[in-house]
Structures are given as structure tokens and as C-alpha cells.
Scaffold this motif. Structure first.
Motif, short mmCIF file in Angstrom:
data_model
loop_
_atom_site.label_atom_id
_atom_site.label_comp_id
_atom_site.label_asym_id
_atom_site.label_seq_id
_atom_site.Cartn_x
_atom_site.Cartn_y
_atom_site.Cartn_z
N ILE A 96 -7.04 1.73 4.09
CA ILE A 96 -6.94 0.67 3.07
C ILE A 96 -6.13 -0.51 3.61
O ILE A 96 -6.53 -1.67 3.46
CB ILE A 96 -6.30 1.23 1.79
N VAL A 112 -12.23 -2.26 -1.24
CA VAL A 112 -10.79 -2.30 -1.50
C VAL A 112 -10.41 -3.59 -2.21
O VAL A 112 -9.49 -3.59 -3.06
CB VAL A 112 -9.97 -2.09 -0.21
N MET A 119 -9.94 7.91 0.76
CA MET A 119 -10.56 6.75 1.42
C MET A 119 -10.54 6.96 2.93
O MET A 119 -10.25 6.06 3.70
CB MET A 119 -9.82 5.48 1.03
N PHE A 157 -1.11 -1.19 -4.20
CA PHE A 157 -2.37 -0.45 -4.04
C PHE A 157 -1.96 1.01 -3.83
O PHE A 157 -1.41 1.37 -2.80
CB PHE A 157 -3.16 -0.96 -2.85
N SER A 209 -5.94 7.79 4.17
CA SER A 209 -6.47 6.84 3.18
C SER A 209 -5.70 5.53 3.22
O SER A 209 -6.28 4.44 3.24
CB SER A 209 -6.38 7.44 1.77
N ALA A 215 -2.36 4.64 -2.86
CA ALA A 215 -3.20 5.52 -2.03
C ALA A 215 -2.54 6.88 -1.90
O ALA A 215 -2.73 7.58 -0.91
CB ALA A 215 -3.43 4.90 -0.67
N TYR A 246 1.49 5.03 0.29
CA TYR A 246 0.77 6.17 0.85
C TYR A 246 1.74 7.21 1.35
O TYR A 246 2.96 7.05 1.26
CB TYR A 246 -0.19 5.71 1.94
N VAL A 287 0.87 -1.17 0.00
CA VAL A 287 0.00 0.00 0.00
C VAL A 287 0.91 1.23 0.00
O VAL A 287 1.64 1.47 0.96
CB VAL A 287 -0.93 0.02 1.21
#
Length: 316
Positions: free
Chosen positions: A42, A306, A285, A75, A38, A77, A25, A23
Motif C-alpha cells: 500500500i 488504494v 493486500m 490508511f 500489505s 493495513a 501496519y 500507513v
């Protein structure tokens, strides 16, 4: 009465098939704080679903960070510059790693409000009239041509650097504020009316959301901090108006080249006409975010959402 939305789920397999999911971010843009929220949400949802997920707080050394990390899929974000503008997507393409959302080209285009508006205009889609604030264009001319305006930096999100201007003094102040975030700034005709947001998930346009807030405009505080902002989902539209809004949103999303998931924002004037404002390729998110709200309206929990986004991850 809201038009029913049928959604065909993308994910029906084993979460182990996703492999190790990174993820991404944080980042270094003005939207870092929102991205951290977010990404944390997630990550928590993926782990609760049994996905082997971990987080990478992206910094200036993003190339080294991704090269040293062991992951099968990303992913994304990251909000704003450096994460939503195609740079990370292009790097992942070079690494051969699948990732969520739009590819590098669509991400770069959608991040540029000016170029996005030009694409929409070429397709005959409705977007407010605008002028680019350039040295040879007087601010008096801007007001004479457009009337009241919103001044926006071309490459920022979350309403950073965005402010309304109804007078020459306000326009001067707004332009100076916007130029702190971007060298390219536009003045867009202010549309008086209702604000809407429409999420897209795969090939499905989700139920529209009407946003209502007290005074001012839908700024950072109204989006992420205020408990007084109201979200009506599905929006109180008749079937014809909802169909029109969703059709415009879907076409606006596709013409920019977006895929996977995203969100398209609108204003509706007092005559009932819808106007496109922007498209977001990595929507928020957080607890105040709109895509999870729209997904919930069709029966998708945050965790299911997700997984759906992750299931659509691709290489470029």
C-alpha cells in the motif's frame, strides 16, 4: 457469463488533498507478517501515485506512536487483533483523524465471528449452523449435532487456529489449537463444496472470486504462500447465481455496519446454496490477495484501488 460491474470512482481530485498519510501496519497480532506485506504494498502504491505517505509499524505503544506522528489521514493495513477489531479506529476517532475502512463499532463486530453470525441470522442471511464450545457442552454432542465441523477462534483471521474435525480425536485437537488464539471458540458445520470471496468497494460489490486449492482446506499456506491455489475471477457463475451471491454479500456487509471497503467469504454447498463465513474489514493486500484481483477485473489497478480506498476515508 459474468454480470458487468460498473464502478463510479470516488477519487478525481489532487493527491495533495490527502495531506500527509500514515500507513498503519505490522501490529502485534498473529497476522503481523501478512500486515507487513500489505502495508508495504500500500505504501509503495501511494508513493508511486504521488501521495505524501509514510509507514508506522504499530507496536504495544500505539497511543504514543500516533500522538507523536504528524499525519492528516490514516490508511489502516493492520490485520487481526489490535488493528482490525476497532481499537485503533476508536483511538483515531478520539484524535479526530480520518481513516480508511469501517468505524470502531463495525470493526469490533466483524472481528467477532460469533456475533457476526448472530447478526446475520437475525436478518435471515444464510450462515452455517454452529455451536460455541463451552465446558458444559460435550464434544460428542457437537459432532452428533453438526457432523463434520470447522473449529474457529472467534477473534482471529487468516485461518489462524482454524482446523477441520471429522472425529472426536480431531475435534479435541482442533479445540485445543483454537484456544491457543482465543478463549471463545466455535464449531461450525463443515460445508462441502466450493469457496467464494466477494469484495466490496464503497457501494459497489465487485465480481466474485472462486477459490480452488488442492486438498485440505483454504488455510494460511493456501492463502499466502502456495502457488498452486487457483483464483477464478470473475467466478464461473451464471448471471442468476452471481446476482444472488453479490446481493447476499452486499447485505451481509451493510448489516454488520461496514463501509469503505471489505471482503465477504462464502461456501457453496452441493445443492448450490451460498453460506456466509465471515466479513473482513481490512482485507489483505499482498501478492496473493483477493481484493486487488477483483478490482483488476473492473479495470482498477492496485494503485487506483488504494486511492479509491483512501478517498473514502472518514472520521468514524
Amino acid at each position: 457469463m459474468s454480470v458487468e460491474t460498473r464502478y463510479q470512482k470516488q477519487f478525481s481530485g489532487n493527491v495533495a488533498d490527502f495531506g500527509r498519510v500514515a500507513v498503519l501496519y505490522g501490529g502485534t497480532s498473529a497476522e503481523r507478517s501478512v500486515s507487513l506485506q500489505s502495508g508495504a504494498a500500500i505504501l509503495n502504491a501511494l508513493q508511486e501515485k504521488g501521495v505524501n505517505a509514510f509507514a508506522i509499524d504499530i507496536g504495544e505503544d500505539v497511543c504514543q506512536q500516533l500522538q507523536q506522528a504528524e499525519f492528516d489521514c490514516a490508511f489502516i493495513a493492520l490485520h487481526g487483533m489490535g488493528g482490525e477489531d476497532g481499537k485503533v479506529q476508536a483511538l483515531l476517532d478520539l484524535m479526530g483523524k480520518p481513516y480508511t475502512g469501517s468505524d470502531h463499532a463495525a470493526s469490533a463486530l466483524a472481528m467477532n465471528k460469533l456475533h457476526t453470525k448472530q447478526v446475520w441470522q437475525s436478518w435471515g442471511l444464510p450462515t452455517p449452523p454452529y455451536l460455541t464450545l463451552e465446558a458444559e457442552l460435550s464434544l460428542e454432542t457437537v459432532l452428533d449435532t453438526l457432523g463434520h465441523v470447522f473449529v474457529k477462534p472467534v477473534h482471529e483471521g487468516s485461518s489462524y487456529g482454524v482446523s477441520p474435525a471429522r472425529s472426536l480425536a480431531e475435534l479435541e485437537q482442533a479445540a485445543a489449537a483454537a484456544k491457543q488464539f482465543d478463549s471463545t471458540v466455535i464449531a461450525e458445520k463443515l460445508i462441502h463444496g466450493e469457496e467464494y470471496s466477494v469484495a466490496v468497494l464503497g457501494s459497489t460489490v465487485l465480481p466474485p472470486i472462486q477459490i480452488k486449492f488442492n486438498g485440505g482446506f483454504y488455510d494460511f499456506n493456501a492463502k499466502y504462500e502456495s502457488d498452486k491455489t487457483e483464483y477464478l475471477c470473475p467466478a464461473p457463475l451464471d448471471e442468476q447465481d452471481e446476482s444472488i451471491l453479490k446481493a447476499i454479500a452486499g447485505k451481509a456487509f451493510r448489516t454488520v455496519g461496514c463501509k469503505g471497503w471489505g471482503r465477504v467469504d462464502f461456501m457453496r454447498n452441493q445443492s448450490g446454496e451460498f453460506f456466509l463465513l465471515e466479513v473482513n474489514t481490512v482485507p489483505g493486500m499482498t501478492s496473493h490477495s483477493l481484493v486487488p484481483m477483483a478490482a483488476k477485473a473492473i479495470g482498477l489497478s492496485f494503485g487506483d484501488l488504494v486511492l479509491e480506498v483512501l478517498a473514502m476515508a472518514t472520521n468514524g
